[in-house]
Design an enzyme around this catalytic site. Structure first.
Site, PDB file in Angstrom:
ATOM      1  N   ASP A  10       0.852  -1.185   0.000  1.00 19.49           N
ATOM      2  CA  ASP A  10       0.000   0.000   0.000  1.00 19.49           C
ATOM      3  C   ASP A  10       0.887   1.234   0.000  1.00 19.49           C
ATOM      4  O   ASP A  10       2.077   1.162   0.334  1.00 19.49           O
ATOM      5  CB  ASP A  10      -0.874   0.033   1.255  1.00 19.49           C
ATOM      6  CG  ASP A  10      -1.953  -1.037   1.224  1.00 19.49           C
ATOM      7  OD1 ASP A  10      -2.437  -1.331   0.130  1.00 19.49           O
ATOM      8  OD2 ASP A  10      -2.293  -1.557   2.288  1.00 19.49           O
ATOM      9  N   LYS A  31     -14.710  26.356   0.393  1.00 17.13           N
ATOM     10  CA  LYS A  31     -13.527  25.600  -0.043  1.00 17.13           C
ATOM     11  C   LYS A  31     -14.000  24.419  -0.879  1.00 17.13           C
ATOM     12  O   LYS A  31     -15.125  23.908  -0.702  1.00 17.13           O
ATOM     13  CB  LYS A  31     -12.693  25.122   1.142  1.00 17.13           C
ATOM     14  CG  LYS A  31     -13.234  23.957   1.935  1.00 17.13           C
ATOM     15  CD  LYS A  31     -12.187  23.483   2.948  1.00 17.13           C
ATOM     16  CE  LYS A  31     -12.589  22.207   3.662  1.00 17.13           C
ATOM     17  NZ  LYS A  31     -13.661  22.379   4.646  1.00 17.13           N
TER      18      LYS A  31
END
Length: 928
Positions: free
Chosen positions: A338, A471
Site C-alpha cells: 500500500d 472551499k
C-alpha cells in the site's frame, strides 16, 4: 413475525436498501424512525445473534501442542529412539527422545507467545453506540445492535453495522478499511450511486469511521451479514499454503533418512560379511552409524533460529504469528505494498500556498505545528499579508475537524478528516487563532460538502455582515468566482487569471500533490430569517477567489533507504493503492520504487485484463492505482503463478483475502482491522514499510543460520564414519577407533550447544546485497555437502585418525599389535573422540560465516558459541576423568602430551579456513 422479518432481511439486496424510499424500507425492517422497542430488540437478538465478527477458528491448544511432535524429522527421531531402546541402548533412546520433547515444547511456547501478542492487537468494533430503544436514546454495547435498530452517528466514532442514513449533517466517512481509499466519502440521505463499490451516498458500513458531521441511521445488517463480515467469512474459508521452510525441512528429512538408512544398511551387511560380527552386534554397529548421520539437533536449532528471528523482528516493530513465516520472509521476491501509511506518513501536510500575489512555502511535515510560512525565504506574518490572512480565515472557519495533542506524548489525535486537519495545522504554524476568531465570527449556517458540487460552505456573522467561506475542488469552485483578491484588493477575475490558476493546479498535480481552492464573499446581514433563504444556488455564486493550498502525504524518512535495500536485494516492489494515477506514480518515482517509465494500471484496466496480459504487465515496472483492495488478490495470485514469493500489505477488511493468499500477509498494527490482522502472517506495530525490509533481512539470516548449522553438523559425520571404515577395510585388524556411544557423545552432547549458537548468529554483512535464493535451491545443496565432507570433514578425519595412531605409537605400535581392549585401547578411542571435538571447536568458528572473516564479525561476539565450546570441553573432561562414566563410554585419562596436541589442533584448522575465505574475497573483488 420475527421469522418473516428475517426472510425479508435475507432477500433484500444492498441496492434495494439504498434506493428504496425511507418509509417503505422502515416498514420492511418492521421498525420506525424512533427505533425498536426493547422487547422486539430482544427477540431479534435471539434470531440474529450478537453483532460480532467471528475470527477464524482457533486451533485447539492440544492440536497446536501435538503438531510439534509429528513432523517427519520428529517421527524419525521417535523411531530411532525406539530402535535404540529395543536393542538394549536405553540411554541412547532416552537421549534421542528428550531432544524431541524439549524441541516440541520450545516450539509450542514460542508460537503461543506470538499468538498472545497478536490477540492483544485485535480490537476493531466500537464498544458503545447511542441507540434508540422505546423511543429514547440509550448507550448500548455495539454487540447488542440488531437489524431495525436506529442509532446516532458522531464524528470520531466507528460505524458498528451496515446502515441506511435517515438524517445527515456534513457526514464524511473514512471507508479506507473497505476500499483502501484515504479520501473520506461524503454521505447524505439522498441516494447517489457514486463510483465503485461501497460508494452509495446514503449507506454506511461496519468497520468504517465517521470523520466529520453527525447523523442518524437504521441498521440493515449486523455481524457476519455485514459487508465487513462477508469478506471475513470468505477469508476464513481459504487454506494457508505450507511454508517453503516446512517443505524444505520435509525434503531434507527424507534426504537425510535415505542417506542414514543407506549407510546403516551398508555397514550392517559389511559387519556381517567382512568382519563376521554376529547379527545383533552388527545391528548395534549399524544403528550407531544411522544415528550419527541423523542431525538430532536440527529441529531445536531451526526453532531457535526462528525464535531468535521473531524476537529481533519484534524489536523492529514486526510481530510474527507463525515461526515458519520468518524464513519465508527471507525468500520474498516481490512486495505488494500500500502507499498511504506504509510508504507515506498518513499525515496530510500543506507544503505550498498559491496566491495571485505569490507562492508561499510551508515547512514542517505531519500533524505537528512546528513549522513556518515563508515567501522568498523570508518569514511571513499573516497580519501584514491580507491575502494570506483571508485564506487562513477561510481554512480555519470552513472546517469541522479538531486536532488535540496528548499531554504525555504530545502526539496529535485527529477528530475529523486528514485534509481539514492539514488546514488546522497550517493555521497553527502561521499563528492564526482559529478559536478566538470564531468567537468574534460565529458560524450561523453550513452548506455541507457533497460529491456533486465538491464544495463546502460555512456562513459566519461579522458585525453587520455575513462572511460566506467556501472551499472545494478548483474545477468546481473557480467557475463560481467573478472576482479575485490580489495584494489585498478585489478586482474582476480575467481569463488570464483563470489560466494562471489552472496551470498552477496542473503543475502541482503532476508532482502528485493535492490542491484545495478557497473563495469567499461578504453580504449585508439583515437577521436570522435571512439564513433560511440562503441556499447553495443563491449563496455559492459571485465569489471572490483567494488561492490554493497544496498538500501531500509525505514519504516516511526511512523509506528511501528501505527501498534501496530492496533493490540491492533484487526484491521487486509493486505499489498497489487506491489513490490516483498521478499521485501514485509521483510518489513511486520520488522514493525510488520505479522509474518514470513505469506503467500505471488502474483498477478498471485490471478488471479487463486477462491472466496472460496481467502476467506480461507484471514482468516490467508497474504501479497499480485506483485499485480496490479485493483486486489485490488477483495481483498476488498471478505473481505466485509466475513463481514469485509474495509479501502483501494491507489494513482493511477487503485486504484480508490477498493477505491470506500471499506467501507472507503483512497487516498494519496501528490502522489495520482485526480481520486483516487475523488473516496476516505478520503485523507491523508501526505500519512502516521499512519494518518489512528489516524482517526480510532477519528471514534471510534464519535460512543462512540453518545452513551454517547443517555444515557444522555434517562435517563431524565424516570423522565419525572413517574409524568404522578403517575397521571394515582392515577386516577388524584395526580395532574400532570410535565406539557407538562415543559417536553419540559428539552428536547429542558436544555438538549441540555450539550448533545452537550458530542458529543465533547475527546477519552476515552483505546479506541484503544478494538476490533471493532460487526456489530450486535447497538447504542441503552440493556446495554444502562438498564443504562439509570434502573440506571440513576430510581435515577432521585426518586429524582424528592421526590422534588414534598417535596414542598407539606411544603404546608400541607398529612394532606391537594394535590394542583392542584395556586401558591403552580406551585411551586411543578417547583421543579419537577428543580430536573430533577439538576439530569441531575450529569448525564452530569457521561456520559462522561463508566468506567474511570471523575477525571482522568479532571473534568473541557470539557468546552462545563460546558457551558451547566451554561446555563441550567440560563434558569431555567429565567423560575422561569420572570413573563410573569411563566404563560406560570406554574412555580413559589422557596424558599431558595428548592435551598439548589437542589444544594446538583448532588453531591451524581455523587459520587455514580464514586463508581460504580471504582468497575467495580477493577473487570476488577482482571479478566485480
Amino acid at each position: 413475525m420475527v421469522k418473516n422479518m428475517k426472510e425479508v432481511h435475507t432477500q433484500t439486496t444492498k441496492e434495494n436498501y439504498a434506493t428504496e424510499p425511507i418509509e417503505q424500507l422502515l416498514n420492511k425492517l418492521r421498525t420506525t424512525s424512533n427505533g425498536l422497542t426493547q422487547t422486539e430488540a430482544t427477540k431479534r437478538q435471539a434470531t440474529y445473534g450478537p453483532n460480532t465478527i467471528n475470527h477464524s477458528k482457533q486451533k485447539s491448544q492440544i492440536k497446536a501442542f501435538l503438531k510439534n511432535f509429528i513432523s517427519l524429522m520428529a517421527i524419525l527421531l521417535w523411531a530411532s529412539g525406539l530402535i535404540a531402546m529395543l536393542t538394549g541402548s536405553m540411554e541412547l533412546g532416552i537421549a534421542i527422545w528428550l531432544v524431541n520433547i524439549i524441541n516440541g515444547i520450545f516450539s509450542f511456547w514460542q508460537e503461543h507467545k506470538a499468538a498472545k501478542a497478536t490477540d492483544s492487537l485485535m480490537a476493531m468494533l466500537p464498544t458503545y453506540t447511542r441507540v434508540y430503544r422505546d423511543g429514547k436514546i440509550e448507550q448500548l454495547n455495539a454487540t447488542e445492535l440488531v437489524p431495525g435498530d436506529v442509532f446516532e452517528l458522531q464524528a470520531g466514532n466507528s460505524v458498528p453495522v451496515d446502515a441506511r442514513l435517515l438524517e445527515a449533517t456534513s457526514v464524511q466517512v473514512d471507508q479506507s478499511a473497505l476500499t483502501g481509499e484515504t479520501v473520506p466519502e461524503s454521505k447524505n440521505v439522498k441516494f447517489l450511486s457514486g463510483e465503485g463499490k461501497f460508494s452509495e451516498s446514503n449507506l454506511v458500513y461496519a468497520g468504517t469511521t465517521v470523520g466529520a458531521g453527525d447523523g442518524k441511521a437504521v441498521t440493515i445488517a449486523t455481524g457476519m451479514k455485514t459487508e465487513f463480515g462477508k469478506i471475513a467469512s470468505l477469508t476464513q474459508k481459504q487454506n494457508k499454503e505450507v511454508s517453503p521452510l516446512q517443505n524444505e525441512l520435509n525434503r531434507l528429512t527424507k534426504q537425510i533418512s535415505l542417506i542414514a538408512m543407506g549407510i546403516g544398511l551398508a555397514f550392517f551387511v559389511a559387519a556381517i560379511l567382512v568382519v563376521h560380527h554376529p547379527v545383533a552386534q552388527s545391528f548395534i554397529f549399524a544403528l550407531g552409524m544411522i544415528v550419527a548421520f541423523i542431525p538430532e539437533g536440527l529441529l531445536p536449532t531451526v526453532t531457535l533460529s526462528l525464535a531468535q528471528g521473531v524476537q529481533r523482528m519484534a524489536k523492529k516493530h514486526a510481530l510474527v504469528k507463525d515461526l515458519n513465516s520468518v524464513e519465508t520472509l527471507g525468500e520474498t521476491t516481490v512486495i505488494c505494498s500500500d502507499k498511504t501509511g506504509t510508504l507515506t506518513q498518513n499525515q496530510m501536510t500543506v507544503n505550498h500556498i498559491w496566491l495571485p500575489s505569490g507562492i508561499y512555502t510551508v515547512s514542517g511535515q505531519g500533524y505537528v505545528n512546528n513549522g513556518k510560512i515563508q515567501k522568498h525565504q523570508q518569514d511571513i506574518d499573516y497580519q501584514t499579508d491580507p491575502d494570506l490572512k483571508q485564506l487562513l480565515t477561510i481554512a480555519g472557519f470552513n472546517n469541522d475537524t479538531s486536532v488535540e495533542y496528548a499531554k504525555d506524548t504530545n502526539k496529535p489525535k485527529i477528530l475529523g478528516t486528514p485534509t481539514e486537519a492539514a488546514l488546522i495545522i497550517l493555521a497553527q504554524k502561521a499563528g492564526f487563532p482559529i478559536e478566538e476568531s470564531l468567537k468574534n465570527s460565529p458560524r450561523l449556517k453550513e452548506l455541507p460538502f457533497d460529491s456533486d458540487r465538491k464544495r463546502m460552505t460555512t456562513i459566519h456573522q461579522q458585525g453587520n455582515q455575513l462572511l460566506v467561506a467556501v472551499k472545494g475542488s478548483l474545477s468546481d469552485l473557480l467557475k463560481q468566482c467573478t472576482t479575485i483578491q490580489d495584494h489585498g484588493n478585489v478586482r474582476q477575475i480575467t481569463a488570464d487569471d483563470k489560466k494562471a490558476i489552472s496551470q498552477a493546479n496542473r503543475m502541482y498535480a503532476t508532482k502528485g500533490l493535492r490542491s484545495l481552492s478557497f473563495a469567499y464573499q461578504t453580504i449585508p446581514y439583515t437577521g436570522p430569517e435571512q439564513l433560511d433563504k440562503m441556499t447553495i444556488e443563491n449563496t455559492e455564486q459571485n465569489l471572490t477567489f483567494v488561492g490554493l493550498t497544496v498538500m501531500a502525504d509525505p514519504p516516511r524518512p526511512e523509506i528511501y533507504d528501505a527501498v534501496k535495500k530492496c533493490h540491492n536485494a533484487k526484491i521487486k516492489i509493486i505499489m498497489v493503492t487506491g489513490d490516483s494515477e498521478i499521485t501514485a506514480k509521483s510518489i513511486a518515482v520520488k522514493i525510488g520504487i520505479t522509474s518514470d517509465k513505469a506503467r500505471v494500471v488502474t483498477g478498471t484496466e485490471l478488471d479487463e485484463m486477462n491472466s496472460q496480459a496481467l502476467t506480461e504487465a507484471l514482468k516490467g515496472e508497474i504501479i497499480f492505482a485506483r485499485v480496490a483492495p479485493e483486486q489485490k488478490y488477483k495481483i498476488v495470485s498471478t505473481l505466485q503463478k509466475m513463481g514469485q514469493i509474495v509479501a502483501s500489505t494491507g489494513d482493511g477488511v477487503n485486504d484480508a483475502p490477498a493477505l491470506k493468499k500471499a506467501n507472507i500477509g503483512v497487516a498494519m498494527g496501528v490502522t489495520g482491522t482485526d480481520v486483516a490482522k487475523d488473516a496476516a502472517d505478520m503485523i507491523l506495530t508501526d505500519d512502516n514499510f521499512a519494518s518489512i525490509v528489516a524482517a526480510i533481512e532477519e528471514g534471510r539470516t534464519v535460512y543462512s543460520n540453518i545452513q551454517k548449522f547443517l555444515l557444522y553438523i555434517f562435517n563431524s559425520n565424516v570423522p565419525e564414519a572413517i574409524p568404522s571404515v578403517l575397521f571394515l577395510l582392515s577386516r577388524g585388524l584395526i580395532p574400532l577407533p570410535l565406539t557407538v556411544l562415543q559417536i553419540l557423545v559428539v552428536d547429542l552432547g558436544t555438538d549441540m550447544l555450539p550448533a545452537l549458537g550458530l542458529g543465533s548468529e547475527q546477519p552476515e554483512p552483505g546479506i541484503m546485497n544478494q538476490a533471493p535464493r532460487s526456489r530450486n535451491s535447497h538447504l542441503l545443496d552440493k556446495h554444502l555437502i562438498l564443504t562439509a565432507f570434502a573440506w571440513y570433514g576430510a581435515i577432521a578425519s585426518a586429524v582424528s585418525t592421526f590422534a588414534y595412531f598417535f596414542v598407539n605409537m606411544q603404546n608400541g605400535w607398529p612394532v606391537q599389535k594394535l590394542l583392542s581392549s584395556g586401558i591403552g585401547y580406551n585411551r586411543a578411542t578417547t583421543m579419537t573422540l577428543a580430536a573430533i571435538i577439538f576439530c569441531q571447536i575450529a569448525a564452530a568458528l569457521n561456520c559462522r560465516s561463508k566468506y567474511t572473516s570471523v575477525f571482522k564479525l568479532g571473534l568473541f561476539s557470539n557468546h552462545r558459541i563460546w558457551a558451547g565450546i566451554i561446555f563441550e570441553i567440560a563434558l569431555l573432561a567429565i567423560l575422561v576423568y569420572t570413573p563410573g562414566i569411563q566404563s560406560v563410554f570406554n574412555t580413559a585419562p589422557l596424558q599431558v602430551k595428548d592435551w598439548i596436541f589437542l589444544v594446538i589442533v583448532p588453531i591451524p584448522i581455523f587459520l587455514v579456513e580464514e586463508l581460504r575465505k580471504l582468497i575467495v574475497r580477493i577473487k570476488f573483488q577482482q571479478n566485480a
